[in-house]
Design a protein around this motif. Structure first.
Motif, PDB file in Angstrom:
ATOM      1  N   SER A 170       0.779  -1.020  -0.093  1.00 59.60           N
ATOM      2  CA  SER A 170      -0.097   0.097   0.068  1.00 59.60           C
ATOM      3  C   SER A 170       0.861   1.125   0.066  1.00 59.60           C
ATOM      4  O   SER A 170       0.543   2.397  -0.291  1.00 59.60           O
ATOM      5  N   LYS A 171       2.157   1.150   0.330  1.00 64.06           N
ATOM      6  CA  LYS A 171       3.123   2.140   0.251  1.00 64.06           C
ATOM      7  C   LYS A 171       3.996   2.126  -0.774  1.00 64.06           C
ATOM      8  O   LYS A 171       5.029   2.919  -0.789  1.00 64.06           O
ATOM      9  N   ASN A 172       3.561   1.272  -1.944  1.00 59.79           N
ATOM     10  CA  ASN A 172       4.408   1.077  -3.062  1.00 59.79           C
ATOM     11  C   ASN A 172       5.813   0.657  -2.768  1.00 59.79           C
ATOM     12  O   ASN A 172       6.688   0.781  -3.412  1.00 59.79           O
ATOM     13  N   LEU A 173       5.886  -0.096  -1.730  1.00 60.30           N
ATOM     14  CA  LEU A 173       7.129  -1.036  -1.292  1.00 60.30           C
ATOM     15  C   LEU A 173       6.944  -2.326  -1.499  1.00 60.30           C
ATOM     16  O   LEU A 173       5.964  -2.897  -1.415  1.00 60.30           O
ATOM     17  N   PRO A 174       8.008  -3.154  -1.669  1.00 59.03           N
ATOM     18  CA  PRO A 174       7.990  -4.600  -2.154  1.00 59.03           C
ATOM     19  C   PRO A 174       7.736  -5.144  -0.774  1.00 59.03           C
ATOM     20  O   PRO A 174       8.046  -4.908   0.127  1.00 59.03           O
ATOM     21  N   PRO A 175       6.862  -6.268  -0.860  1.00 56.81           N
ATOM     22  CA  PRO A 175       6.515  -7.354   0.134  1.00 56.81           C
ATOM     23  C   PRO A 175       7.758  -7.775   0.928  1.00 56.81           C
ATOM     24  O   PRO A 175       8.567  -8.321   0.105  1.00 56.81           O
ATOM     25  N   PRO A 176       7.847  -7.864   2.136  1.00 57.04           N
ATOM     26  CA  PRO A 176       9.114  -8.380   2.851  1.00 57.04           C
ATOM     27  C   PRO A 176       9.278  -9.706   3.249  1.00 57.04           C
ATOM     28  O   PRO A 176      10.276 -10.357   3.330  1.00 57.04           O
ATOM     29  N   LEU A 177       7.852 -10.215   3.191  1.00 59.16           N
ATOM     30  CA  LEU A 177       7.828 -11.785   3.789  1.00 59.16           C
ATOM     31  C   LEU A 177       6.974 -13.066   2.969  1.00 59.16           C
ATOM     32  O   LEU A 177       6.512 -12.278   2.008  1.00 59.16           O
ATOM     33  N   HIS A 178       7.414 -14.012   3.089  1.00 52.11           N
ATOM     34  CA  HIS A 178       7.066 -15.090   2.233  1.00 52.11           C
ATOM     35  C   HIS A 178       6.052 -15.712   3.512  1.00 52.11           C
ATOM     36  O   HIS A 178       6.503 -16.426   4.383  1.00 52.11           O
ATOM     37  N   TRP A 236      22.501  -5.401  11.880  1.00 50.08           N
ATOM     38  CA  TRP A 236      23.816  -5.778  11.960  1.00 50.08           C
ATOM     39  C   TRP A 236      24.131  -7.007  12.336  1.00 50.08           C
ATOM     40  O   TRP A 236      24.881  -8.000  11.517  1.00 50.08           O
ATOM     41  N   MET A 237      23.931  -7.792  13.389  1.00 47.90           N
ATOM     42  CA  MET A 237      24.018  -9.038  13.812  1.00 47.90           C
ATOM     43  C   MET A 237      23.671 -10.047  12.949  1.00 47.90           C
ATOM     44  O   MET A 237      24.532 -10.983  12.558  1.00 47.90           O
ATOM     45  N   PHE A 238      22.288 -10.022  12.650  1.00 42.26           N
ATOM     46  CA  PHE A 238      21.614 -10.818  11.665  1.00 42.26           C
ATOM     47  C   PHE A 238      21.156 -10.330  10.507  1.00 42.26           C
ATOM     48  O   PHE A 238      19.840 -10.092  10.439  1.00 42.26           O
ATOM     49  N   PRO A 239      21.935 -10.162   9.284  1.00 42.31           N
ATOM     50  CA  PRO A 239      21.192  -9.335   8.212  1.00 42.31           C
ATOM     51  C   PRO A 239      20.185 -10.049   7.692  1.00 42.31           C
ATOM     52  O   PRO A 239      19.328  -9.074   6.965  1.00 42.31           O
ATOM     53  N   TRP A 240      19.876 -11.202   7.879  1.00 40.93           N
ATOM     54  CA  TRP A 240      18.952 -11.918   7.211  1.00 40.93           C
ATOM     55  C   TRP A 240      17.413 -11.459   7.637  1.00 40.93           C
ATOM     56  O   TRP A 240      16.420 -11.276   7.086  1.00 40.93           O
ATOM     57  N   ILE A 241      17.307 -10.706   9.109  1.00 41.40           N
ATOM     58  CA  ILE A 241      16.229 -10.390   9.537  1.00 41.40           C
ATOM     59  C   ILE A 241      15.833  -8.993   8.816  1.00 41.40           C
ATOM     60  O   ILE A 241      14.563  -8.878   8.364  1.00 41.40           O
ATOM     61  N   SER A 242      16.934  -8.005   8.294  1.00 38.87           N
ATOM     62  CA  SER A 242      16.506  -7.045   7.649  1.00 38.87           C
ATOM     63  C   SER A 242      16.669  -6.891   6.168  1.00 38.87           C
ATOM     64  O   SER A 242      16.259  -5.970   5.490  1.00 38.87           O
ATOM     65  N   SER A 243      16.907  -8.116   5.541  1.00 37.29           N
ATOM     66  CA  SER A 243      17.173  -8.060   4.137  1.00 37.29           C
ATOM     67  C   SER A 243      16.045  -7.913   3.323  1.00 37.29           C
ATOM     68  O   SER A 243      14.962  -8.333   3.843  1.00 37.29           O
ATOM     69  N   GLU A 244      16.219  -7.563   2.036  1.00 38.22           N
ATOM     70  CA  GLU A 244      14.944  -7.582   1.195  1.00 38.22           C
ATOM     71  C   GLU A 244      14.510  -9.065   1.162  1.00 38.22           C
ATOM     72  O   GLU A 244      15.409 -10.075   1.404  1.00 38.22           O
ATOM     73  N   ARG A 245      13.440  -9.435   0.818  1.00 38.07           N
ATOM     74  CA  ARG A 245      12.898 -10.697   0.569  1.00 38.07           C
ATOM     75  C   ARG A 245      13.883 -11.586  -0.231  1.00 38.07           C
ATOM     76  O   ARG A 245      14.233 -11.227  -1.419  1.00 38.07           O
ATOM     77  N   PHE A 246      14.072 -12.832   0.254  1.00 35.65           N
ATOM     78  CA  PHE A 246      14.905 -13.657  -0.184  1.00 35.65           C
ATOM     79  C   PHE A 246      14.363 -15.076  -0.454  1.00 35.65           C
ATOM     80  O   PHE A 246      13.363 -15.440   0.200  1.00 35.65           O
ATOM     81  N   THR A 247      14.679 -15.902  -1.310  1.00 30.17           N
ATOM     82  CA  THR A 247      14.135 -17.363  -1.370  1.00 30.17           C
ATOM     83  C   THR A 247      14.899 -18.095  -0.318  1.00 30.17           C
ATOM     84  O   THR A 247      16.235 -17.945  -0.200  1.00 30.17           O
TER      85      THR A 247
END
Length: 282
Positions: A198-206, A248-259
Motif C-alpha cells: 500500500s506504500k508502493n514498497l516490495p513485500p518483505p515476507l513469504h 547488523w548481527m543477523f542481516p537476514w532479518i532486515s534483508s530484502e525478501r529472499f528465497t
C-alpha cells in the motif's frame, strides 16, 4: 475415531478462511496518501469481516474487566504519545497508531520471560492492526488479539480440563487451537505484505514460511517483527533507529525478501561476520 474427522473438517475450513483473509485493496488515489480502502470486488469480505469482528467481541467478552480496560486504554485515545521508551514499549497496552517494537527489544523481553511477553506482543500487534483496519475501512482481515491469542489460550485451557475426561475431544481442542494460531500467523504475514504494498514498497515476507519447520518459521517470524516495527515507526513519523540485532548481527532479518535457495547460497545474509564471503555457486 471422533476427533480426526472433525479436526480434518476444521483444518479445511481454517485454511480456506486463511486463504481468503486479506487487507482491502488499495485504490490508486488513496495509495499515494497511504490509506486503505475496502475492495468492492470480494463478495465474501463483508461476511468474513463480520465473523472476525464477532470472534473478537466474543473473546473480549470473556476477558475480565480490569484487564480489558487496561488493554483498550490507548486504543480509545487518538493519537497516543508519539514516542515510547524501551520500558514503555514493553509495558504499554496496544495503541493507535501501532507502537514500533524493534527486534532487539522483542527478543530482550521475550527470552527472560519464557516467551510469555512474546504472547503479549502477538496480542498487541493483532489488536492494533484490527483496530487500524476497522477505523480506516469499517472491515477487518484478522480477528485481533482477542480472537487470536485469547482464543488460542481458551482452546489450550479446555484441552487441559477435558484431558482426564475424554482424550479424543481434548486432543481436538489442542489441535484446533494450534491450527488457529498458525493460521493467524500466515494471515498476519500476508497483511504486513499488503501494508508495504500500500506504500508502493516490495513485500518483505513469504507468508507460507510460517508453515515450515524451524528454523525457517523463526526466520520469517523475526522478519515480521522487524518490518512491522519499521512500518509503525513510519506511521508515527519517527526516524528509524538502527536495530543492532536486525540491521547488523543477523542481516537476514532486515534483508530484502529472499528465497530459501538464495539464503543458503548467499553468506552475506547470515551473520555480521560472513558479509565478505563470496556466494556459493550451485
Amino acid at each position: 475415531m471422533f476427533y480426526p474427522r472433525i479436526f480434518s473438517l476444521f483444518l479445511l475450513l481454517s485454511l480456506t478462511l486463511v486463504n481468503s483473509f486479506h487487507l482491502p485493496s488499495v485504490h490508486s488515489d488513496l495509495a499515494t496518501r497511504g490509506h486503505l480502502s475496502a475492495s468492492p470486488l470480494d463478495p465474501f469480505s463483508d461476511e468474513i469481516s463480520g465473523c472476525l469482528i464477532a470472534t473478537n467481541n466474543f473473546f473480549k467478552g470473556l476477558t475480565i474487566s480490569p484487564i480489558r480496560n487496561f488493554l483498550e486504554r490507548d486504543l480509545q485515545t487518538s493519537p497516543s504519545k508519539p514516542f515510547y521508551t524501551p520500558l514503555e514499549t514493553i509495558t504499554s497496552p496496544p495503541s493507535t497508531p501501532l507502537i514500533p517494537r524493534p527486534t532487539w527489544l522483542v527478543i530482550l523481553a521475550s527470552l527472560p520471560t519464557g516467551l510469555i511477553w512474546y504472547g503479549y506482543y502477538k496480542f498487541s500487534i493483532e489488536e492494533e492492526l484490527f483496530n487500524m483496519e476497522l477505523n480506516e475501512t469499517g472491515k477487518v482481515s484478522g480477528a485481533g488479539g482477542y480472537g487470536t491469542l485469547i482464543a488460542f489460550s481458551f482452546s489450550f485451557l479446555i484441552c487441559l480440563c477435558l484431558r482426564p475426561i475424554n482424550e479424543d475431544i481434548s486432543t481436538f481442542f489442542f489441535l484446533a487451537g494450534n491450527v488457529w494460531i498458525l493460521g493467524s500467523q500466515v494471515n498476519l504475514y500476508h497483511r504486513i505484505n499488503e501494508l508495504y504494498e500500500s506504500k508502493n514498497l516490495p513485500p518483505p515476507l513469504h507468508a507460507w514460511w510460517a508453515l515450515l519447520p524451524p528454523p525457517i518459521d523463526v526466520i520469517v517470524g523475526l522478519r515480521q517483527v522487524h518490518f512491522l516495527a519499521k512500518y509503525a515507526a513510519n506511521e508515527r513519523g519517527l526516524v528509524w533507529e538502527r536495530d543492532l540485532v536486525a540491521d547488523w548481527m543477523f542481516p537476514w532479518i532486515s534483508s530484502e525478501r529472499f528465497t530459501l535457495k538464495e539464503f543458503v547460497r548467499e553468506p552475506r545474509r547470515w551473520f555480521f561476520f560472513t558479509g565478505k564471503i563470496k556466494d556459493f555457486e550451485f
